[in-house]
Design a protein around this motif. Structure first.
Motif, mmCIF file in Angstrom:
data_model
loop_
_atom_site.group_PDB
_atom_site.id
_atom_site.type_symbol
_atom_site.label_atom_id
_atom_site.label_comp_id
_atom_site.label_asym_id
_atom_site.label_seq_id
_atom_site.Cartn_x
_atom_site.Cartn_y
_atom_site.Cartn_z
ATOM 1 N N ALA A 96 -31.334 -16.577 -55.421
ATOM 2 C CA ALA A 96 -31.341 -16.588 -53.959
ATOM 3 C C ALA A 96 -32.515 -17.380 -53.403
ATOM 4 O O ALA A 96 -33.652 -17.252 -53.878
ATOM 5 C CB ALA A 96 -31.382 -15.157 -53.428
ATOM 6 N N HIS A 97 -32.225 -18.175 -52.362
ATOM 7 C CA HIS A 97 -33.218 -19.054 -51.737
ATOM 8 C C HIS A 97 -33.249 -18.826 -50.232
ATOM 9 O O HIS A 97 -32.205 -18.660 -49.600
ATOM 10 C CB HIS A 97 -32.837 -20.513 -52.033
ATOM 11 C CG HIS A 97 -33.665 -21.527 -51.307
ATOM 12 N ND1 HIS A 97 -33.134 -22.462 -50.448
ATOM 13 C CD2 HIS A 97 -35.003 -21.760 -51.326
ATOM 14 C CE1 HIS A 97 -34.102 -23.236 -49.972
ATOM 15 N NE2 HIS A 97 -35.242 -22.829 -50.485
ATOM 16 N N ASP A 98 -34.459 -18.807 -49.660
ATOM 17 C CA ASP A 98 -34.626 -18.800 -48.209
ATOM 18 C C ASP A 98 -33.867 -17.616 -47.588
ATOM 19 O O ASP A 98 -34.076 -16.469 -48.006
ATOM 20 C CB ASP A 98 -34.151 -20.153 -47.654
ATOM 21 C CG ASP A 98 -34.397 -20.329 -46.167
ATOM 22 O OD1 ASP A 98 -35.516 -20.698 -45.800
ATOM 23 O OD2 ASP A 98 -33.459 -20.098 -45.378
ATOM 24 N N PHE A 99 -32.955 -17.852 -46.625
ATOM 25 C CA PHE A 99 -32.165 -16.770 -46.046
ATOM 26 C C PHE A 99 -31.340 -16.051 -47.113
ATOM 27 O O PHE A 99 -31.006 -14.875 -46.952
ATOM 28 C CB PHE A 99 -31.229 -17.320 -44.970
ATOM 29 C CG PHE A 99 -31.766 -17.201 -43.571
ATOM 30 C CD1 PHE A 99 -33.128 -17.221 -43.316
ATOM 31 C CD2 PHE A 99 -30.912 -17.079 -42.484
ATOM 32 C CE1 PHE A 99 -33.626 -17.124 -42.032
ATOM 33 C CE2 PHE A 99 -31.391 -16.977 -41.186
ATOM 34 C CZ PHE A 99 -32.752 -16.995 -40.955
ATOM 35 N N GLY A 100 -30.994 -16.762 -48.177
ATOM 36 C CA GLY A 100 -30.294 -16.118 -49.283
ATOM 37 C C GLY A 100 -31.141 -15.025 -49.908
ATOM 38 O O GLY A 100 -30.620 -14.007 -50.379
ATOM 39 N N GLY A 101 -32.464 -15.221 -49.915
ATOM 40 C CA GLY A 101 -33.358 -14.182 -50.419
ATOM 41 C C GLY A 101 -33.303 -12.937 -49.567
ATOM 42 O O GLY A 101 -33.192 -11.811 -50.070
ATOM 43 N N ALA A 102 -33.362 -13.118 -48.240
ATOM 44 C CA ALA A 102 -33.236 -11.972 -47.340
ATOM 45 C C ALA A 102 -31.885 -11.300 -47.510
ATOM 46 O O ALA A 102 -31.773 -10.066 -47.486
ATOM 47 C CB ALA A 102 -33.417 -12.422 -45.889
ATOM 48 N N THR A 103 -30.834 -12.105 -47.702
ATOM 49 C CA THR A 103 -29.484 -11.557 -47.871
ATOM 50 C C THR A 103 -29.376 -10.738 -49.141
ATOM 51 O O THR A 103 -28.779 -9.646 -49.151
ATOM 52 C CB THR A 103 -28.462 -12.706 -47.875
ATOM 53 O OG1 THR A 103 -28.511 -13.372 -46.605
ATOM 54 C CG2 THR A 103 -27.059 -12.205 -48.140
ATOM 55 N N ALA A 104 -29.955 -11.228 -50.234
ATOM 56 C CA ALA A 104 -29.927 -10.476 -51.494
ATOM 57 C C ALA A 104 -30.708 -9.173 -51.375
ATOM 58 O O ALA A 104 -30.270 -8.120 -51.869
ATOM 59 C CB ALA A 104 -30.483 -11.331 -52.627
ATOM 60 N N LEU A 105 -31.862 -9.220 -50.723
ATOM 61 C CA LEU A 105 -32.666 -8.007 -50.566
ATOM 62 C C LEU A 105 -31.988 -7.012 -49.630
ATOM 63 O O LEU A 105 -31.961 -5.810 -49.911
ATOM 64 C CB LEU A 105 -34.061 -8.374 -50.044
ATOM 65 C CG LEU A 105 -34.955 -9.139 -51.028
ATOM 66 C CD1 LEU A 105 -36.218 -9.639 -50.331
ATOM 67 C CD2 LEU A 105 -35.315 -8.277 -52.239
ATOM 68 N N ARG A 106 -31.423 -7.499 -48.539
ATOM 69 C CA ARG A 106 -30.697 -6.605 -47.643
ATOM 70 C C ARG A 106 -29.469 -6.022 -48.344
ATOM 71 O O ARG A 106 -29.139 -4.837 -48.176
ATOM 72 C CB ARG A 106 -30.275 -7.356 -46.366
ATOM 73 C CG ARG A 106 -31.430 -7.624 -45.398
ATOM 74 C CD ARG A 106 -30.990 -8.475 -44.203
ATOM 75 N NE ARG A 106 -29.937 -7.812 -43.436
ATOM 76 C CZ ARG A 106 -30.150 -6.906 -42.483
ATOM 77 N NH1 ARG A 106 -31.386 -6.532 -42.167
ATOM 78 N NH2 ARG A 106 -29.133 -6.358 -41.837
ATOM 79 N N GLY A 107 -28.808 -6.848 -49.166
ATOM 80 C CA GLY A 107 -27.654 -6.358 -49.909
ATOM 81 C C GLY A 107 -28.014 -5.214 -50.832
ATOM 82 O O GLY A 107 -27.252 -4.248 -50.989
ATOM 83 N N HIS A 108 -29.178 -5.302 -51.443
ATOM 84 C CA HIS A 108 -29.607 -4.233 -52.359
ATOM 85 C C HIS A 108 -30.082 -2.996 -51.593
ATOM 86 O O HIS A 108 -29.603 -1.878 -51.848
ATOM 87 C CB HIS A 108 -30.730 -4.737 -53.259
ATOM 88 C CG HIS A 108 -31.306 -3.683 -54.148
ATOM 89 N ND1 HIS A 108 -30.648 -3.208 -55.263
ATOM 90 C CD2 HIS A 108 -32.468 -2.974 -54.068
ATOM 91 C CE1 HIS A 108 -31.380 -2.268 -55.842
ATOM 92 N NE2 HIS A 108 -32.481 -2.101 -55.132
#
Length: 272
Positions: A96-108
């Protein structure tokens, strides 16, 4: 270019996605203002060992763009969670990169998604974030959306280049610019900026803790969008390992140092 032949309708959004290779599953989540094409030089190498899923976030790339659309971080983890279920994934590796990082963390932390490992780099995760340009667009979205095409293209080209440490090739500039041009793309570009809201990372920052899987935080040392100090701080919160700096790379590590990402993923996957 990566082919995204599949479409899923999630909360009214047409989301484009593709899958490559065979092996343990890995999901790659791009950031803003990019698309799944950031993985075009990385996926072919990972697909030799892994089954790699890529998708365009709601309102990005080849996914649907429309007026009034919710393309905020509050939507993106719901899209990710829905795809996770549709793909019937059981603890995939996540990149995960950038907003993808936030998305992965929010997903978890909000959706309860479980990963085999998480490699997260140059991520939007900790406050404060949002450049003066972002704040200006948020205050004047309509003016930016309606500017002449030639002005928009010039602004977009300049903005994209600031993400990379090395000069972007003309091919890369065109790949990243194309979705954001035209009668649907130009307003969509400013729409996603206008909806950037720190409250979506504030919502999970207090929850951040080591995950129940290996987590590696990588960071382009020359990132002028999100300084490497944020990487060190994030690693202390979610990983048992320190942040790994990537020399010669800015925010857009996929262009500056793609081999560093490939090496990190294959090294992690080889550990089981």
């Amino acid at each position: 270019m990566l082919d995204l032949p599949n479409t899923s309708i999630i909360e009214g959004n047409a989301i484009r996605w593709g899958v490559f290779g065979d092996g343990p599953p890995l999901v790659a989540i791009h950031g803003t203002p990019f698309s799944s094409q950031v993985w075009r030089r990385i996926v072919p190498l990972l697909a030799e060992e892994l089954e790699v899923y890529v998708f365009d976030l709601a309102g990005y790339g080849q996914s649907e763009m429309r007026p009034g659309q919710d393309v905020s971080l509050g939507m993106q983890n719901r899209v990710f969670a829905a795809l996770f279920r549709e793909w019937a994934l059981d603890r995939p590796h996540v990149l995960a990169h950038d907003f993808g990082g936030a998305t992965a963390l929010r997903g978890h932390f909000l959706n309860g998604l479980l990963y085999a490992s998480l490699i997260i780099f140059n991520a939007v995760a900790l406050k404060p974030w949002g450049s003066p340009f972002v704040q200006h667009v948020r205050a004047h979205e309509a003016a930016f959306s309606g500017m002449p095409d030639y002005m928009h293209r010039a602004l977009l080209r300049t903005y994209l280049q600031t993400a990379a440490h090395q000069p972007l090739t003309e091919e890369a500039v065109e790949i990243y610019s194309a979705p954001w041009c035209g009668p649907a793309g130009q307003p969509a570009f400013y729409r996603q900026i206008a909806q950037m809201d720190q409250r979506y990372t504030d919502e999970i920052e207090r929850l951040l803790a080591p995950l129940d899987c290996p987590v590696r935080v990588l960071w382009g040392e020359e990132d002028t969008w999100i300084p490497i100090e944020k990487g060190h701080a994030l690693a202390q919160l979610v990983s048992k390992s320190p942040c790994q700096p990537i020399p010669g790379a800015g925010h857009l590590v996929q262009e500056d140092r793609p081999e560093a990402i490939v090496a990190a993923v294959l090294r992690q996957v080889s550990k089981g």
